[in-house]
Motif scaffolding. Structure first.
Motif, short mmCIF file in Angstrom:
data_model
loop_
_atom_site.label_atom_id
_atom_site.label_comp_id
_atom_site.label_asym_id
_atom_site.label_seq_id
_atom_site.Cartn_x
_atom_site.Cartn_y
_atom_site.Cartn_z
N PHE A 10 0.90 -1.25 0.13
CA PHE A 10 -0.02 0.24 0.05
C PHE A 10 0.91 1.40 0.03
O PHE A 10 0.64 2.15 -0.65
CB PHE A 10 -0.95 -0.05 1.24
CG PHE A 10 -2.19 -0.67 0.99
CD1 PHE A 10 -2.72 -1.38 0.12
CD2 PHE A 10 -2.95 -0.88 2.03
CE1 PHE A 10 -3.75 -2.43 -0.22
CE2 PHE A 10 -4.18 -1.62 2.01
CZ PHE A 10 -4.50 -2.33 0.80
N ALA A 13 2.28 1.88 -3.53
CA ALA A 13 1.31 2.09 -4.30
C ALA A 13 1.00 3.64 -4.24
O ALA A 13 0.78 4.02 -5.17
CB ALA A 13 0.24 1.18 -4.18
N LEU A 14 0.49 4.05 -2.91
CA LEU A 14 0.06 5.47 -2.74
C LEU A 14 1.54 6.52 -3.27
O LEU A 14 1.09 7.44 -3.81
CB LEU A 14 0.02 5.49 -1.23
CG LEU A 14 -1.43 5.06 -0.87
CD1 LEU A 14 -1.38 4.91 0.71
CD2 LEU A 14 -2.59 5.59 -1.16
N LYS A 17 1.53 6.15 -7.10
CA LYS A 17 0.33 6.47 -7.83
C LYS A 17 -0.13 5.59 -8.62
O LYS A 17 -0.50 5.77 -9.69
CB LYS A 17 0.39 7.94 -8.37
CG LYS A 17 0.89 8.96 -7.29
CD LYS A 17 0.12 10.38 -7.65
CE LYS A 17 0.34 11.34 -6.71
NZ LYS A 17 -0.08 11.17 -5.31
N ALA A 19 -2.16 1.71 -8.62
CA ALA A 19 -3.25 0.81 -7.90
C ALA A 19 -2.72 -0.78 -8.00
O ALA A 19 -1.98 -1.14 -9.05
CB ALA A 19 -4.55 0.69 -8.66
N SER A 175 -7.65 0.23 5.77
CA SER A 175 -8.08 0.53 4.49
C SER A 175 -9.40 0.55 4.26
O SER A 175 -10.07 -0.16 5.15
CB SER A 175 -7.56 -0.26 3.31
OG SER A 175 -7.69 -1.72 3.58
N PRO A 216 -5.43 4.66 2.03
CA PRO A 216 -5.84 3.77 1.02
C PRO A 216 -7.39 3.59 0.87
O PRO A 216 -7.92 2.72 1.89
CB PRO A 216 -5.07 2.48 1.62
CG PRO A 216 -4.40 2.71 2.78
CD PRO A 216 -4.69 4.10 3.23
N ARG A 256 -7.99 5.12 -9.86
CA ARG A 256 -6.62 4.85 -9.50
C ARG A 256 -5.94 6.37 -9.19
O ARG A 256 -5.21 6.68 -8.29
CB ARG A 256 -5.89 4.17 -10.60
CG ARG A 256 -4.34 4.11 -10.32
CD ARG A 256 -3.83 3.38 -11.49
NE ARG A 256 -3.72 4.06 -12.97
CZ ARG A 256 -3.49 5.42 -13.52
NH1 ARG A 256 -2.38 5.95 -12.52
NH2 ARG A 256 -3.51 5.56 -14.59
N THR A 261 -6.43 2.60 -3.97
CA THR A 261 -5.03 1.64 -4.07
C THR A 261 -5.27 0.36 -4.29
O THR A 261 -4.16 -0.34 -4.63
CB THR A 261 -4.57 1.86 -2.62
OG1 THR A 261 -4.38 3.32 -2.31
CG2 THR A 261 -3.09 1.55 -2.42
#
Ligand SMILES: O=C(CO)COP(=O)(O)O
Ligand SMILES: O=C[C@H](O)COP(=O)(O)O
Ligand SMILES: [Zn+2]
Ligand SMILES: [Zn+2]
Length: 321
Positions: A10, A13-14, A17, A19, A175, A216, A256, A261
């Protein structure tokens, strides 16, 4: 290589940017297809196991299959319980080493949902596991016993931004699955329809403004129900409603970018597998070696996952960030 923790996936991914694809696993061929596609695309991946998958395949088989996938590949892999419906099921999965669990008490009133989530969060956090909660109810076929319609979520209930803030604060979930017009299964919409992406933006902003950071969000029901797969299934003897539609992939791309996420995809995998098996049966009616239809089915699922991670989720190339 051991499992990679959901919270690490996570965080990356955050930051990047993109998913994460959360793909449902029910048997060996689905797992191999997902892992091979993600390996070749250098994509981190979340494997999700539902209660139904555990009943179908047996938790031990699933665990051993995933162990094999992890030891044979180099990409980061997390394992998640999809739609946990009780503390006991979540606890079982946490004890088995899942890196995250979903407790889905979204059909209960707000306070009860919070209370159920809190109990899972308390246990999970003591055992190095993170928790996904859900607020709002997906439209349509969620938890459905009927043919196409939803048993108790037909109308759905969209997630309210301010309630989302209160829910995250009070429950402590890591999340949040949101309801923004999304729904499970192959019969989401009749004709083209869109997610409420403005609501998604408002939820993301409300969480940020409340000091919860780049929080997320999770999109369930993210299959696009590709027309060509439905047509192929019907061409080779299936009887699916042709007018059905899923979530446009362009909507998923926007989700996305807004900050969704984790994107859950199951139905599209099922459609790909079914189309390939029906085609193989139709074209080779004398064939009875399962490898001759499960092989093409695996390849078709692999192509679909490759497309999703490369063109829709944009997590391809991020495995070793
Ligand atoms: O949300 C899902 C799993 O939790 C899957 O959604 P789809 O039915 O759209 O694939
Ligand atoms: O959202 C539900 C998932 O697609 C899992 O489905 P399942 O409960 O039939 O395994
Ligand atoms: Zn739910
Ligand atoms: Zn779901």
């Amino acid at each position: 290589m051991p499992l990679t923790h959901t919270k690490d996936l996570f965080a990356k991914a955050l930051k990047g940017k993109y998913a994460l694809g959360a793909f449902n696993v029910n048997n060996m061929e689905l797992l191999q297809a997902i892992i091979e596609a993600c390996e070749e695309e250098k994509a981190p991946v979340m494997l999700q196991i539902s209660k139904g998958a555990r009943q179908y395949a047996n938790p031990v088989y699933l665990k051993k299959l995933i162990e094999a996938a992890v030891s044979l590949s180099n990409i980061p892999i997390a394992v998640h319980l999809d739609h946990g419906d009780s503390f006991e099921l979540c606890k079982e999965c946490i004890d088995e080493g899942f890196t995250s669990v979903m407790i889905d008490a979204s059909h209960d009133p707000f306070e009860k949902n919070v209370e159920t989530c809190r109990k899972v969060v308390e246990y999970a956090h003591k055992h190095n596991c993170v928790v996904e909660g859900e607020l709002g109810m997906l439209v349509g076929a969620q938890h459905d016993d009927g043919e196409e319609g939803g048993a108790y979520s037909k109308g759905g209930a969209y997630t309210h931004p301010e309630e989302a803030v209160q829910f995250v604060k009070q429950s402590g979930v890591d999340s949040l699955a949101v309801a923004i017009g999304n729904s499970h299964g192959a019969y989401k919409f009749k004709g083209e329809q869109h997610l409420d992406l403005e609501r998604l933006k408002a939820i993301k902003k409300a969480l940020m403004d409340a000091g919860l950071g780049d929080y997320p969000l999770v999109l369930h029901g993210a299959s696009s129900v590709p027309k060509d797969l439905v047509t192929e299934i019907n061409k080779y003897g299936g009887k699916m409603g042709e007018e059905t539609a899923g979530v446009p992939e362009a909507d998923i791309e926007i989700a996305r970018r807004v900050g969704c996420t984790k994107v859950n995809i199951d139905t599209d995998l099922r459609l790909a597998m079914t189309a390939a098996i029906r085609k193989a049966f139709f074209e080779n009616p004398k064939e009875f070696d399962p490898r001759k239809y499960m092989g093409p089915a695996r390849t078709k699922v692999k192509d679909l996952v490759r497309h999703k991670v490369r063109n829709v989720l944009c997590c391809a190339g991020h495995a070793f960030d």
